[in-house]
Design a protein around this motif. Sequence first.
Motif, PDB file in Angstrom:
ATOM      1  N   GLU A   1     -17.899   3.589  -2.556  1.00  0.00           N
ATOM      2  CA  GLU A   1     -17.891   3.295  -1.041  1.00  0.00           C
ATOM      3  C   GLU A   1     -16.588   2.749  -0.249  1.00  0.00           C
ATOM      4  OE1 GLU A   1     -21.014   1.748   2.200  1.00  0.00           O
ATOM      5  OE2 GLU A   1     -20.233   0.117   0.997  1.00  0.00           O
ATOM      6  N   ARG A   2     -16.070   1.777  -1.310  1.00  0.00           N
ATOM      7  CA  ARG A   2     -14.608   1.443  -1.143  1.00  0.00           C
ATOM      8  C   ARG A   2     -13.571   2.408  -0.816  1.00  0.00           C
ATOM      9  NH1 ARG A   2     -11.762  -1.235   1.956  1.00  0.00           N
ATOM     10  NH2 ARG A   2      -9.830  -1.632   1.432  1.00  0.00           N
ATOM     11  N   CYS A   3     -13.720   3.309  -1.884  1.00  0.00           N
ATOM     12  CA  CYS A   3     -12.676   4.357  -2.053  1.00  0.00           C
ATOM     13  C   CYS A   3     -13.106   5.371  -0.742  1.00  0.00           C
ATOM     14  CB  CYS A   3     -13.154   5.344  -3.090  1.00  0.00           C
ATOM     15  SG  CYS A   3     -11.901   6.971  -3.385  1.00  0.00           S
ATOM     16  N   GLN A   4     -14.209   5.497  -0.128  1.00  0.00           N
ATOM     17  CA  GLN A   4     -14.376   6.332   1.025  1.00  0.00           C
ATOM     18  C   GLN A   4     -13.811   5.514   2.218  1.00  0.00           C
ATOM     19  OE1 GLN A   4     -18.962   7.656  -0.373  1.00  0.00           O
ATOM     20  NE2 GLN A   4     -18.691   6.746   1.676  1.00  0.00           N
ATOM     21  N   THR A   5     -13.872   4.233   2.219  1.00  0.00           N
ATOM     22  CA  THR A   5     -13.196   3.662   3.442  1.00  0.00           C
ATOM     23  C   THR A   5     -11.656   3.645   3.504  1.00  0.00           C
ATOM     24  OG1 THR A   5     -15.184   1.980   3.282  1.00  0.00           O
ATOM     25  CG2 THR A   5     -13.085   1.237   4.441  1.00  0.00           C
ATOM     26  N   VAL A   6     -11.221   3.577   2.226  1.00  0.00           N
ATOM     27  CA  VAL A   6      -9.653   3.696   2.216  1.00  0.00           C
ATOM     28  C   VAL A   6      -9.105   5.082   2.493  1.00  0.00           C
ATOM     29  CG1 VAL A   6      -7.712   3.794   0.551  1.00  0.00           C
ATOM     30  CG2 VAL A   6      -9.544   2.020   0.353  1.00  0.00           C
TER      31      VAL A   6
ATOM     32  N   PRO B   1      -7.152   4.547  -4.567  1.00  0.00           N
ATOM     33  CA  PRO B   1      -8.553   5.296  -4.253  1.00  0.00           C
ATOM     34  C   PRO B   1      -8.520   5.929  -5.471  1.00  0.00           C
ATOM     35  CG  PRO B   1      -6.980   6.441  -2.822  1.00  0.00           C
ATOM     36  CD  PRO B   1      -6.209   5.105  -3.404  1.00  0.00           C
ATOM     37  N   TRP B   2      -7.671   6.413  -6.221  1.00  0.00           N
ATOM     38  CA  TRP B   2      -8.032   7.266  -7.530  1.00  0.00           C
ATOM     39  C   TRP B   2      -8.483   6.305  -8.481  1.00  0.00           C
ATOM     40  CZ3 TRP B   2      -3.423   6.608  -4.667  1.00  0.00           C
ATOM     41  CH2 TRP B   2      -2.475   5.597  -5.195  1.00  0.00           C
ATOM     42  N   ASP B   3      -8.402   4.986  -8.506  1.00  0.00           N
ATOM     43  CA  ASP B   3      -9.131   3.991  -9.448  1.00  0.00           C
ATOM     44  C   ASP B   3     -10.539   3.812  -8.862  1.00  0.00           C
ATOM     45  OD1 ASP B   3      -7.048   3.818 -11.240  1.00  0.00           O
ATOM     46  OD2 ASP B   3      -6.150   2.121 -10.030  1.00  0.00           O
ATOM     47  N   LEU B   4     -10.651   3.648  -7.351  1.00  0.00           N
ATOM     48  CA  LEU B   4     -11.758   3.322  -6.761  1.00  0.00           C
ATOM     49  C   LEU B   4     -12.872   4.223  -7.293  1.00  0.00           C
ATOM     50  CD1 LEU B   4     -10.386   1.970  -3.531  1.00  0.00           C
ATOM     51  CD2 LEU B   4     -11.373   0.353  -5.498  1.00  0.00           C
TER      52      LEU B   4
ATOM     53  N   TYR C   1      -0.030   0.379   1.778  1.00  0.00           N
ATOM     54  CA  TYR C   1      -1.483   0.167   1.825  1.00  0.00           C
ATOM     55  C   TYR C   1      -2.276   1.133   0.768  1.00  0.00           C
ATOM     56  CZ  TYR C   1      -6.335   1.069   3.449  1.00  0.00           C
ATOM     57  OH  TYR C   1      -7.305   1.198   3.534  1.00  0.00           O
ATOM     58  N   PHE C   2      -1.923   2.618   0.896  1.00  0.00           N
ATOM     59  CA  PHE C   2      -2.538   3.520   0.222  1.00  0.00           C
ATOM     60  C   PHE C   2      -2.328   3.178  -1.585  1.00  0.00           C
ATOM     61  CE2 PHE C   2      -2.925   8.146  -1.485  1.00  0.00           C
ATOM     62  CZ  PHE C   2      -4.356   8.291  -0.968  1.00  0.00           C
ATOM     63  N   ALA C   3      -0.955   2.939  -1.678  1.00  0.00           N
ATOM     64  CA  ALA C   3      -0.732   2.798  -3.110  1.00  0.00           C
ATOM     65  C   ALA C   3      -1.511   1.309  -3.730  1.00  0.00           C
ATOM     66  CB  ALA C   3       0.630   2.556  -3.308  1.00  0.00           C
TER      67      ALA C   3
END
Length: 517
Positions: free
Chosen positions: A449-454, A438-441, A432-434
Amino acid sequence: MFPPKHFESVWMKSYITTPIYYVNGSPHIGHAFTSVMADILKRNRQALGYDMMLSTGVDEHGQKNQEAAEKEGMSVEDYLNMRCAEFRDVFDRLDVAYDYFVRTSREGHKTAVAGMEQSIFDKDLIVKKNYTGTYCKGCEEFKKESDLTEEGQCPLHPTMKVEQTEETNYFLKMEPFRERLLQHIAENPDFVQPEAFKNELKQMLSEPLEDLCISRPKARVTLGIELPFDTDFVTYVWFDALANYLTNINWPDAGYESWWAECEHLIGKDILKPHGVYWPIMLMAAGLPLPKKLSVHSHWVGAGGVKMSKSIGNVVDPIEVIEKLGVDALRWYLARHMRADSDSQISVDFITQSYNTELGNKIGNLLSRAAKFSKARFDGKLPAPGPLSAEDEAIRKSVLEATKGMGEWVNLAEIPARMQSIITVADEMNNYFAEQAPWDLIKNEETRERCQTVIYVTLDCLRVVMEALTQVIPASAGKALAMLNAPAVACPWKPELDRLEGNSDLGEIETLYPRVQ
């Protein structure tokens, strides 16, 4: 003595015992395994809100211990004190949270054992007779011919010659209780678990039982409890040792009954006969109820299924493992890799591999990556989540499903499967993390905000996993929860999402499971 506070509650109770271990040698991996499993069961039931009692300790009497003291050139008292301290230190280092540490030299224990013997003697259930038989000093037990190998040796102690012994001793009549014990097993399906060992016990009871020797003459053995009805004899070590399960909870004094009604013995398969035949019949003879359950486990063998031996060099020393890998590496392997009813392999290499790949790569690495990312990109804080996607909901559901078993009553044989569920979901969390990357988001404001959620979902799911693992690897799980600045683990515990507070500070992030070569 047992702390009085434990006798105040009449709420849900569970009393777990390990065997008490002979002190004629240093603690080994078998001792570590049984006591760690008992500790895991205790922590599981505490997490469910049970009032708990866990006893472990040492058996200080018998011929083996007496001869070991002589071999070391020490007084019996000094030898027993040294070995007792050694066992206690190992269990402390293994994070075994025992409530009572047994020493059979305790005066209260000796008095209670003598009282039990006298009560059985008064019922004419103990007879004195001459006996000629084969004696295994390793088991401290007389053996029938059918118990021995084709070479005439004890299968549990093949390098130790059995002795042909002729002695006058006292014997407990066993056969009058055999059918009653079989009936108890039939009426209580959970009395012995797993099923394979229950069948083995029933086989032991399928033929008439010989009387059980309950004494040794002082001319041969002096280290033991003197028989109350004949001072020329001491109590046979098994009779003495088995009674500890009652004397630990202050039997025969009032207050022991509620604990005894919930007693579960954890034992290795090699001592099924003493616990499944001798002990129940001793209790019946004394007019006492039987324990609730015998939970039986198999043994550890070396790599390739070879029996552990110092001469081969495949012995796993629990202290050496702790010093090299840490206590939770050993606790994890023992919990994760024992099969229910067959022997399992262990080696320092296997433990190291399990530690690196399962704890290190799958759990510790994900925690480190996600927490460090959060700390670096969100001003040292855990970000608040935005709307959840289908992927978020799926991983959250998987985590709840994988950890719910630790929010339920766990039986000994179920521990490895519960650990497998957690490792399987750890793989899913890493995927899921990969995939969410989030490093792209974080690179674009519209996906921030999507990064924050992940990040929040990942760390909150890890929090659920680590709460479950406080029952198994409490030291490192506690460190992980501190890094996440998680609230106190709830009791009664069940897996719950969203307990981490968004926009809260994270703790100091450190490598939870440093890789070991």
